[in-house]
Design a protein around this motif. Structure first.
Motif, PDB file in Angstrom:
ATOM      1  N   VAL A  59      62.641  65.688  65.328  1.00  0.00           N
ATOM      2  CA  VAL A  59      62.168  66.882  64.642  1.00  0.00           C
ATOM      3  C   VAL A  59      61.308  67.733  65.575  1.00  0.00           C
ATOM      4  O   VAL A  59      61.253  68.953  65.449  1.00  0.00           O
ATOM      5  N   HIS A  60      60.676  67.112  66.558  1.00  0.00           N
ATOM      6  CA  HIS A  60      59.814  67.854  67.474  1.00  0.00           C
ATOM      7  C   HIS A  60      60.601  68.819  68.360  1.00  0.00           C
ATOM      8  O   HIS A  60      60.025  69.766  68.881  1.00  0.00           O
ATOM      9  N   ALA A  61      61.914  68.597  68.503  1.00  0.00           N
ATOM     10  CA  ALA A  61      62.758  69.568  69.201  1.00  0.00           C
ATOM     11  C   ALA A  61      62.783  70.889  68.430  1.00  0.00           C
ATOM     12  O   ALA A  61      63.069  71.944  68.997  1.00  0.00           O
ATOM     13  N   GLY A  62      62.435  70.825  67.167  1.00  0.00           N
ATOM     14  CA  GLY A  62      62.352  72.033  66.351  1.00  0.00           C
ATOM     15  C   GLY A  62      61.304  73.006  66.854  1.00  0.00           C
ATOM     16  O   GLY A  62      61.397  74.211  66.607  1.00  0.00           O
ATOM     17  N   VAL A 102      60.589  65.194  58.104  1.00  0.00           N
ATOM     18  CA  VAL A 102      61.683  64.320  58.555  1.00  0.00           C
ATOM     19  C   VAL A 102      61.362  63.884  59.982  1.00  0.00           C
ATOM     20  O   VAL A 102      60.526  64.495  60.650  1.00  0.00           O
ATOM     21  N   ASP A 103      62.034  62.844  60.444  1.00  0.00           N
ATOM     22  CA  ASP A 103      61.847  62.400  61.820  1.00  0.00           C
ATOM     23  C   ASP A 103      62.903  62.953  62.757  1.00  0.00           C
ATOM     24  O   ASP A 103      62.660  63.104  63.944  1.00  0.00           O
ATOM     25  N   ARG A 104      64.096  63.238  62.199  1.00  0.00           N
ATOM     26  CA  ARG A 104      65.217  63.666  63.025  1.00  0.00           C
ATOM     27  C   ARG A 104      65.860  64.918  62.445  1.00  0.00           C
ATOM     28  O   ARG A 104      65.924  65.087  61.231  1.00  0.00           O
ATOM     29  N   LEU A 105      66.372  65.762  63.354  1.00  0.00           N
ATOM     30  CA  LEU A 105      67.124  66.940  62.928  1.00  0.00           C
ATOM     31  C   LEU A 105      68.626  66.697  62.956  1.00  0.00           C
ATOM     32  O   LEU A 105      69.368  67.325  62.203  1.00  0.00           O
ATOM     33  N   ASP A 106      69.100  65.803  63.814  1.00  0.00           N
ATOM     34  CA  ASP A 106      70.539  65.592  63.967  1.00  0.00           C
ATOM     35  C   ASP A 106      71.190  64.976  62.733  1.00  0.00           C
ATOM     36  O   ASP A 106      72.405  65.031  62.586  1.00  0.00           O
ATOM     37  N   LEU A 132      61.047  75.599  60.066  1.00  0.00           N
ATOM     38  CA  LEU A 132      62.455  75.223  60.063  1.00  0.00           C
ATOM     39  C   LEU A 132      62.749  74.694  58.675  1.00  0.00           C
ATOM     40  O   LEU A 132      62.054  73.784  58.193  1.00  0.00           O
ATOM     41  N   MET A 133      63.787  75.255  58.077  1.00  0.00           N
ATOM     42  CA  MET A 133      64.137  74.899  56.704  1.00  0.00           C
ATOM     43  C   MET A 133      65.603  74.475  56.633  1.00  0.00           C
ATOM     44  O   MET A 133      66.433  74.977  57.388  1.00  0.00           O
ATOM     45  N   ARG A 134      65.918  73.604  55.719  1.00  0.00           N
ATOM     46  CA  ARG A 134      67.293  73.342  55.312  1.00  0.00           C
ATOM     47  C   ARG A 134      67.319  73.597  53.824  1.00  0.00           C
ATOM     48  O   ARG A 134      66.665  72.896  53.055  1.00  0.00           O
ATOM     49  N   CYS A 138      61.401  72.414  53.589  1.00  0.00           N
ATOM     50  CA  CYS A 138      60.741  72.675  54.869  1.00  0.00           C
ATOM     51  C   CYS A 138      60.748  71.377  55.679  1.00  0.00           C
ATOM     52  O   CYS A 138      60.235  70.356  55.237  1.00  0.00           O
ATOM     53  N   LEU A 139      61.352  71.445  56.868  1.00  0.00           N
ATOM     54  CA  LEU A 139      61.443  70.287  57.743  1.00  0.00           C
ATOM     55  C   LEU A 139      60.305  70.229  58.749  1.00  0.00           C
ATOM     56  O   LEU A 139      59.846  69.151  59.115  1.00  0.00           O
ATOM     57  N   LEU A 140      59.872  71.416  59.205  1.00  0.00           N
ATOM     58  CA  LEU A 140      58.847  71.516  60.243  1.00  0.00           C
ATOM     59  C   LEU A 140      58.163  72.863  60.098  1.00  0.00           C
ATOM     60  O   LEU A 140      58.834  73.873  59.855  1.00  0.00           O
ATOM     61  N   LYS A 141      56.839  72.885  60.253  1.00  0.00           N
ATOM     62  CA  LYS A 141      56.121  74.158  60.214  1.00  0.00           C
ATOM     63  C   LYS A 141      54.852  74.056  61.031  1.00  0.00           C
ATOM     64  O   LYS A 141      54.376  72.958  61.338  1.00  0.00           O
ATOM     65  N   GLY A 142      54.323  75.215  61.390  1.00  0.00           N
ATOM     66  CA  GLY A 142      53.080  75.251  62.136  1.00  0.00           C
ATOM     67  C   GLY A 142      52.836  76.636  62.694  1.00  0.00           C
ATOM     68  O   GLY A 142      53.488  77.606  62.299  1.00  0.00           O
TER      69      GLY A 142
END
Length: 152
Positions: A59-62, A102-106, A132-134, A138-142
């Motif tokens: 998820v950090h690749a986000g 989440v831990d992974r985006l793939d 980043l949303m699906r 919300c999967l990742l924000k900041g």
């Protein structure tokens, strides 16, 4: 913004970013105005995504994906400006309030929506909120501070 976003192909997007080939993660832009850009991508599903490590996309690749949305926003603003100046090179120098669900985006099915909103831009520093949303999740924000190089 007068730019026809529906005519902005993935190749045209990559040409605006300091990334090439598979490193370019943004595939389409649906909204771009003075303060905000909304992009979509399915690059997180590509098995050959160069951001993968050990066959996984953290998820950090986000953060890189969001950074590319920020860079694209600034490039599109530069292209639309009255001076038609060259976009400035930038580097994320600080992250705040980053959280993920989440831990992974793939493993996420379907396209991701990437939103970057410019909160402030002064001199050599821009500050963006990102998400980043699906769908509605919300999967990742900041927030990210971006240092901008001097224009030549």
């Amino acid at each position: 913004m007068s730019l026809a976003l529906d005519q902005l192909t993935a190749d045209a997007i990559c040409a605006l970013l300091p990334h090439a080939g598979g490193v370019c993660q943004i595939e389409a832009v649906s909204v771009c105005d003075e303060n905000r850009i909304v992009c979509t991508t399915e690059a997180h599903r590509r098995p050959d995504n160069p951001l993968r490590r050990d066959e996984r996309l953290s998820v950090h690749a986000g953060i890189e994906i969001a950074g590319q949305a920020m860079a694209l926003h600034m490039a599109l603003l530069a292209a639309e400006s009255a001076e038609k100046h060259q976009p400035r090179q930038g580097m994320i120098t600080r992250l705040n309030g980053v959280s993920w669900t989440v831990d992974r985006l793939d493993t996420i099915e379907g396209p991701l929506t990437v939103t970057a909103e410019c909160q402030t831009m002064a001199g050599q520093v821009a500050r963006y909120g990102f998400a980043l949303m699906r769908a509605e999740t919300c999967l990742l924000k900041g927030t990210a501070s971006v240092f901008l190089a001097d224009q030549d």
